[in-house]
Design a protein around this motif. Structure first.
Motif, PDB file in Angstrom:
ATOM      1  N   UNK A  49       0.860  -1.180   0.000  1.00  0.00           N
ATOM      2  CA  UNK A  49       0.000   0.000   0.000  1.00  0.00           C
ATOM      3  C   UNK A  49       0.898   1.232   0.000  1.00  0.00           C
ATOM      4  N   UNK A  50       0.616   2.159  -0.898  1.00  0.00           N
ATOM      5  CA  UNK A  50       1.309   3.444  -0.909  1.00  0.00           C
ATOM      6  C   UNK A  50       0.377   4.494  -0.314  1.00  0.00           C
ATOM      7  N   UNK A  51       0.837   5.178   0.725  1.00  0.00           N
ATOM      8  CA  UNK A  51       0.039   6.210   1.381  1.00  0.00           C
ATOM      9  C   UNK A  51       0.643   7.579   1.069  1.00  0.00           C
ATOM     10  N   UNK A  52      -0.170   8.481   0.555  1.00  0.00           N
ATOM     11  CA  UNK A  52       0.328   9.834   0.278  1.00  0.00           C
ATOM     12  C   UNK A  52       0.208  10.739   1.496  1.00  0.00           C
ATOM     13  N   UNK A  53      -0.900  10.585   2.261  1.00  0.00           N
ATOM     14  CA  UNK A  53      -1.062  11.397   3.472  1.00  0.00           C
ATOM     15  C   UNK A  53      -2.110  10.761   4.380  1.00  0.00           C
ATOM     16  N   UNK A  54      -2.265  11.310   5.581  1.00  0.00           N
ATOM     17  CA  UNK A  54      -2.969  10.619   6.662  1.00  0.00           C
ATOM     18  C   UNK A  54      -4.473  10.831   6.721  1.00  0.00           C
ATOM     19  N   UNK A  55      -5.068  11.629   5.867  1.00  0.00           N
ATOM     20  CA  UNK A  55      -6.503  11.911   5.982  1.00  0.00           C
ATOM     21  C   UNK A  55      -7.317  10.616   5.889  1.00  0.00           C
ATOM     22  N   UNK A  56      -8.430  10.603   6.612  1.00  0.00           N
ATOM     23  CA  UNK A  56      -9.203   9.366   6.813  1.00  0.00           C
ATOM     24  C   UNK A  56      -9.601   8.686   5.510  1.00  0.00           C
ATOM     25  N   UNK A  57      -9.956   9.495   4.498  1.00  0.00           N
ATOM     26  CA  UNK A  57     -10.431   8.893   3.248  1.00  0.00           C
ATOM     27  C   UNK A  57      -9.299   8.279   2.424  1.00  0.00           C
ATOM     28  N   UNK A  58      -8.084   8.346   2.956  1.00  0.00           N
ATOM     29  CA  UNK A  58      -6.937   7.737   2.281  1.00  0.00           C
ATOM     30  C   UNK A  58      -6.354   6.561   3.074  1.00  0.00           C
ATOM     31  N   UNK A  59      -6.733   6.425   4.340  1.00  0.00           N
ATOM     32  CA  UNK A  59      -6.089   5.392   5.172  1.00  0.00           C
ATOM     33  C   UNK A  59      -7.050   4.474   5.927  1.00  0.00           C
ATOM     34  N   UNK A  60      -8.325   4.820   5.998  1.00  0.00           N
ATOM     35  CA  UNK A  60      -9.218   4.074   6.893  1.00  0.00           C
ATOM     36  C   UNK A  60      -9.421   2.609   6.502  1.00  0.00           C
ATOM     37  N   UNK A  61      -9.136   2.246   5.263  1.00  0.00           N
ATOM     38  CA  UNK A  61      -9.302   0.852   4.869  1.00  0.00           C
ATOM     39  C   UNK A  61      -8.104  -0.025   5.181  1.00  0.00           C
ATOM     40  N   UNK A  62      -6.994   0.583   5.603  1.00  0.00           N
ATOM     41  CA  UNK A  62      -5.756  -0.178   5.760  1.00  0.00           C
ATOM     42  C   UNK A  62      -5.839  -1.258   6.843  1.00  0.00           C
ATOM     43  N   UNK A  63      -6.357  -0.973   8.050  1.00  0.00           N
ATOM     44  CA  UNK A  63      -6.391  -2.023   9.076  1.00  0.00           C
ATOM     45  C   UNK A  63      -7.128  -3.281   8.636  1.00  0.00           C
ATOM     46  N   UNK A  64      -8.268  -3.125   7.989  1.00  0.00           N
ATOM     47  CA  UNK A  64      -9.033  -4.293   7.557  1.00  0.00           C
ATOM     48  C   UNK A  64      -8.297  -5.056   6.453  1.00  0.00           C
ATOM     49  N   UNK A  65      -7.616  -4.335   5.576  1.00  0.00           N
ATOM     50  CA  UNK A  65      -6.850  -4.993   4.519  1.00  0.00           C
ATOM     51  C   UNK A  65      -5.666  -5.757   5.107  1.00  0.00           C
ATOM     52  N   UNK A  66      -5.019  -5.170   6.108  1.00  0.00           N
ATOM     53  CA  UNK A  66      -3.898  -5.864   6.745  1.00  0.00           C
ATOM     54  C   UNK A  66      -4.361  -7.048   7.595  1.00  0.00           C
ATOM     55  N   UNK A  67      -5.574  -6.976   8.073  1.00  0.00           N
ATOM     56  CA  UNK A  67      -6.115  -8.117   8.815  1.00  0.00           C
ATOM     57  C   UNK A  67      -6.328  -9.300   7.871  1.00  0.00           C
ATOM     58  N   UNK A  68      -6.756  -8.992   6.653  1.00  0.00           N
ATOM     59  CA  UNK A  68      -7.005 -10.059   5.674  1.00  0.00           C
ATOM     60  C   UNK A  68      -5.702 -10.541   5.037  1.00  0.00           C
ATOM     61  N   UNK A  69      -4.784  -9.596   4.794  1.00  0.00           N
ATOM     62  CA  UNK A  69      -3.466  -9.926   4.216  1.00  0.00           C
ATOM     63  C   UNK A  69      -2.391  -9.439   5.195  1.00  0.00           C
TER      64      UNK A  69
END
Length: 259
Positions: A49-69
């Motif tokens: 995953x490439x993250x450009x910045x911390x705003x919620x609409x850019x990062x909020x899906x990461x925890x669930x994706x990392x839980x699955x992968x």
């Protein structure tokens, strides 16, 4: 052949998925559900995953994706990681002028620090093999516009856009919001005699009429009609009675904030 697909999220976000064969890289996945559905439908395995910045609409899906992968790597700047509300796992900290390889896709990414929208905002540049180079620029440069200043200064954003403007002219610009038509309306106010804006607006209206993205754009196209990349033009400075490019950028960005 490398493919880049827009995964629509929320009202006007695009989560970019760069994929080759069965491996994929995700950019700013704010919504895990739409990403998971896309990956499953296309039998893709995300590797980073490439993250450009911390705003919620850019990062909020990461925890669930990392839980699955669980092995999913996250590339993020230190300042943006520290501002996320999530405890992100397997982080790889990036900084300006850094280069890193992604062996699963046989690609190399170059990091550009582009503060302004946020202080730790970064963009990712990649020269795809035998294809046009690409830039994932988050909320710094939009087609026809640029991001609001939530944390940085006008001078910082001006310099960030100047940095992007040094990239190859055929660079494909992958920003993360469908703001193009609204941006072009303002651009036309700034340069009412610029035919490139009028022609591009017609093309974008046709795209949106059938619910297709106006993105990616190209740096060459943006240089022709994006007012924030045209601030060095003496004629534009004279029109708006500004002394230099930096002053004109500040004038235009403040005007757009009230527009």
């Amino acid at each position: 052949m490398y493919h880049i697909t827009a995964i629509a999220a929320f009202k006007d976000n695009y989560i970019w998925c760069l994929h080759h064969q069965h491996k994929a890289v995700l950019v700013d996945p704010g919504d895990a559900e739409v990403v998971h559905a896309f990956l499953t439908a296309h039998q893709l395995e995300p590797v980073a995953i490439l993250v450009t910045h911390h705003h919620w609409d850019h990062v909020d899906g990461i925890p669930a994706l990392q839980q699955h992968w669980p092995e999913l790597a996250v590339y993020i700047s230190a300042g943006e990681r520290d501002k996320t509300k999530h405890q992100l796992k397997n982080c790889h900290i990036v900084s300006d002028a850094m280069q890193f390889a992604m062996k699963e896709l046989q690609l190399t990414f170059n990091v550009l620090a582009v503060p302004g929208h946020t202080l730790g905002h970064v963009a990712y540049f990649c020269q795809l093999p035998e294809q046009e180079p690409v830039l994932f620029c988050g909320d710094t440069l939009f087609s026809g516009g640029c991001g609001r200043l939530f944390e940085g200064t006008h001078q910082q954003m001006y310099q960030s856009l100047q940095k992007i403007n040094t990239l190859p002219s055929n660079t494909q610009i992958y920003c993360t919001h469908e703001y193009t038509l609204a941006n072009l309306q303002f651009a036309h106010e700034v340069e009412p005699d610029n035919n490139a804006i009028v022609e591009y607006r017609v093309w974008c209206e046709a795209k949106r009429a059938v619910n297709l993205p106006t993105l990616p754009s190209s740096l060459d196209k943006e240089r022709q009609m994006n007012p924030y990349l045209r601030c060095e033009m003496p004629a534009l400075q004279q029109r708006w009675q500004q002394q230099n490019g930096s002053d004109l950028f500040r004038f235009l960005r403040l005007w757009k904030d009230r527009y």
